[in-house]
Write a protein that holds these residues in place. Structure first.
Motif, short mmCIF file in Angstrom:
data_model
loop_
_atom_site.label_atom_id
_atom_site.label_comp_id
_atom_site.label_asym_id
_atom_site.label_seq_id
_atom_site.Cartn_x
_atom_site.Cartn_y
_atom_site.Cartn_z
N UNK A 119 43.41 42.87 36.00
CA UNK A 119 42.26 42.83 35.11
C UNK A 119 42.43 41.62 34.19
N UNK A 120 41.91 41.65 32.99
CA UNK A 120 42.06 40.50 32.09
C UNK A 120 43.47 40.36 31.55
N UNK A 121 44.22 41.44 31.59
CA UNK A 121 45.46 41.46 30.83
C UNK A 121 46.71 41.73 31.65
N UNK A 122 46.59 42.37 32.80
CA UNK A 122 47.81 42.79 33.49
C UNK A 122 47.60 42.92 34.98
N UNK A 123 48.72 42.99 35.70
CA UNK A 123 48.78 43.23 37.13
C UNK A 123 50.00 44.14 37.38
N UNK A 124 50.03 44.89 38.47
CA UNK A 124 48.94 45.07 39.43
C UNK A 124 48.04 46.23 39.02
N UNK A 125 46.82 46.18 39.53
CA UNK A 125 45.83 47.25 39.37
C UNK A 125 45.26 47.54 40.76
N UNK A 126 44.60 48.67 40.95
CA UNK A 126 43.92 48.88 42.23
C UNK A 126 42.89 47.78 42.47
N UNK A 127 42.95 47.16 43.63
CA UNK A 127 42.04 46.05 43.92
C UNK A 127 41.99 45.73 45.38
N UNK A 128 41.31 44.65 45.68
CA UNK A 128 41.02 44.27 47.06
C UNK A 128 41.58 42.88 47.35
N UNK A 171 46.74 30.07 32.98
CA UNK A 171 45.62 29.18 32.70
C UNK A 171 44.26 29.83 32.98
N UNK A 172 44.25 31.11 33.33
CA UNK A 172 43.00 31.81 33.65
C UNK A 172 43.10 33.24 33.14
N UNK A 173 42.49 33.50 31.99
CA UNK A 173 42.60 34.81 31.35
C UNK A 173 41.50 35.74 31.83
N UNK A 174 41.39 35.90 33.15
CA UNK A 174 40.40 36.78 33.75
C UNK A 174 40.75 36.99 35.21
N UNK A 175 40.10 37.94 35.82
CA UNK A 175 40.19 38.16 37.26
C UNK A 175 38.79 38.44 37.77
N UNK A 176 38.41 37.77 38.84
CA UNK A 176 37.08 37.98 39.39
C UNK A 176 36.88 39.44 39.77
N UNK A 177 35.66 39.94 39.58
CA UNK A 177 35.35 41.31 39.92
C UNK A 177 35.16 41.49 41.41
N UNK A 178 34.56 42.59 41.78
CA UNK A 178 34.32 42.87 43.19
C UNK A 178 34.67 44.30 43.54
N UNK A 179 34.17 44.75 44.67
CA UNK A 179 34.45 46.10 45.12
C UNK A 179 33.22 46.76 45.69
N UNK A 180 33.11 48.07 45.48
CA UNK A 180 32.03 48.85 46.05
C UNK A 180 31.39 49.73 44.98
N UNK A 181 30.07 49.79 45.02
CA UNK A 181 29.32 50.58 44.05
C UNK A 181 29.61 52.07 44.23
#
Length: 497
Positions: A461-470, A336-346
């Motif tokens: 990300x918008x399409x798949x899991x898992x990806x590098x994240x926090x 029901x949610x075709x996105x993932x909130x962003x975030x991280x470090x510049x």
């Protein structure tokens, strides 16, 4: 001095009766002896016009490639096909504890939203008025239009429609609302730093990858021989001036998780700018095992919107009953949610002092994080705060939809800041201004003003899991920041400063 600025062109304005604009159409070349003494050259190739909304040319366009994305989901909209929970502005105002029937009333209160004209975008005023009527919103027109344009486009863009509806639906009855369009980040930053008519709060749902800054403005980078890091630095100098003027800049932190390519963590610009308040996304949940459950007394809730019974082809939907326990969790990819909130470090911007202590708290936790070498803990961490990013109600081309993304979260936060400014001004107090440092101080000294989000992640990300994240944790985290706002407590905090 042998400065070469050639060639020039006479370009017609939108108004056939007006004089043409003289503008440069190729690069400038400066003598080496004076180049060290010049900071930046502007005004030779941009197109600045300020017009009031209401003319037949109510469109925004420009030349160039599509270098900017709307954070970057482009306001994903899904037509209602079966009963669902929906979140009209009344539910959002209740959710974040805006006192019932609190409207803006000071004539000088102002806000706006930004879109780059390179993306050929605009909002549709008729759709905005229908949105007000269908949802019983006490909204007002977008009073001012600041657009850089070289030609017109006649089709509205769903991102701008959602931005206008979320901003004016959250902060209702604002008498000074703006749609601000410009070439890209530097012309906008320059206007924010110097234009006396600039809105007090500006919401951004368009972002670009940090390393793509010069792709957004190749002419400017070519003239000054800037790298993308130098380009961002120069933009940040102007945004710093805007913050010093008391302007609040609010930006979405992206909808593609911590690693858009599912390989390497990346952040967006101007999300990573220290002079912006970066906004992440959350979703409403009844599963509050790992979160702080909340509920509201009926007297704290706004009257239900008409859409709480019908929305989208007259199919029955319902708004959430906030009298029953609820919570918010990080917005992560699901059916029901075709996105993932962003975030991280510049990778570009050093960590500002105002967030160092909060970041150190997260670093000391056991929360999920990418492998060493894929991120830099000494750089600017995002987001700073979060808000709902799913199932908000919008109208687009006359169709009733629900939408999402941090493109919804940012104008919600911007609208709440507008209401804070209005209440402060009515009491003779200064407006919020540069918000981000105040959020971190508030989290320490008045924690009731924020609800900490304890669980969730942005390792998709918008399409798949898992990806590098926090992963989220107690206190600030690079998923939902400091948490979500509690408006009445925030107002109490700012009134006490």
């Amino acid at each position: 001095m042998k400065t070469q600025v050639t060639p020039w062109a006479l370009l017609p304005r939108d108004n056939a009766q007006a004089d043409p604009i003289i503008r440069q159409i190729s690069a400038s070349h400066l003598p080496q002896c004076i180049r060290p003494h010049l900071d930046v050259i502007v005004g030779l190739h941009d197109f600045i016009e300020a017009r009031r909304v209401g003319s037949p040319h109510l469109t925004f366009a420009g030349a160039g490639t599509n270098d900017l994305t709307s954070s970057p989901l482009n306001a994903r909209t899904t037509q209602m096909e079966e009963p669902h929970i929906v979140l009209p502005p009344q539910s959002l105002l209740s959710l974040y504890r805006v006192p019932r029937d609190l409207y803006a009333s000071h004539p000088k209160t102002s806000h706006g939203f930004f879109a780059p004209y390179k993306n050929y975008v605009r909002y549709e005023p008729g759709t905005l008025h229908r949105f007000y009527k269908k949802l019983a919103i006490q909204g007002t027109d977008i009073h001012h239009n600041h657009a850089n344009m070289s030609k017109l486009m006649h089709d509205p863009e769903n991102e701008c429609d959602m931005d206008s509806q979320m901003l004016t639906g959250t902060a209702q009855r604002v008498q000074e609302s703006w749609f601000w369009s410009d070439l890209s980040w530097y012309p906008l930053a320059h206007q924010a730093a110097h234009d006396h008519g600039f809105p007090e709060v500006l919401s951004f749902s368009y972002v670009s990858m940090e390393k793509a800054g010069c792709e957004c403005e190749p002419e400017l980078c070519l003239i000054h021989e800037w790298t993308y890091k130098e380009y961002q630095h120069r933009c940040n100098v102007e945004f710093m001036k805007a913050a010093a003027r008391g302007i609040t800049l609010v930006v979405a932190d992206g909808d593609d998780g911590a690693s858009p390519d599912c390989k390497t963590p990346e952040t967006y610009y101007p999300t990573s700018s220290p002079w912006f308040t970066s906004v992440g996304g959350t979703i409403l949940s009844r599963n509050c095992t790992h979160e702080h459950p909340r509920k509201l007394h009926p007297s704290q809730q706004w009257n239900p919107a008409p859409v709480c019974t019908t929305w989208g082809d007259d199919k029955a939907v319902h708004c959430p009953d906030l009298s029953e326990p609820f919570c918010e969790t990080a917005g992560t990819l699901q059916p029901s949610l075709l996105m993932t909130t962003g975030g991280g470090f510049s990778w570009v911007t050093p960590q500002p002092k105002y967030q160092s202590k909060a970041v150190q708290g997260w670093l000391a936790s056991s929360a999920m994080r990418p492998a060493k070498g894929l991120w830099n803990e000494s750089m600017r961490g995002i987001p700073d705060i979060s808000a709902i990013c799913n199932r908000v109600t919008v109208l687009y081309k006359g169709r009733e939809m629900y939408a999402g993304g941090t493109s919804a979260s940012a104008p919600i936060i911007a609208g709440l800041v507008t209401l804070l400014n209005d209440q402060l001004r009515l009491q003779g107090r200064p407006r919020v201004g540069f918000l981000t440092p105040a959020l971190y101080r508030m989290a320490e000294t008045h924690p009731a003003a924020l609800v900490d989000i304890l669980s969730g992640h942005n390792a998709c990300n918008m399409f798949s899991c898992p990806c590098p994240g926090y992963g989220a944790s107690k206190g600030w985290d690079p998923v939902t920041g400091l948490g979500v706002p509690v408006f009445d407590e925030m107002l109490s905090y700012f009134m006490g400063l």
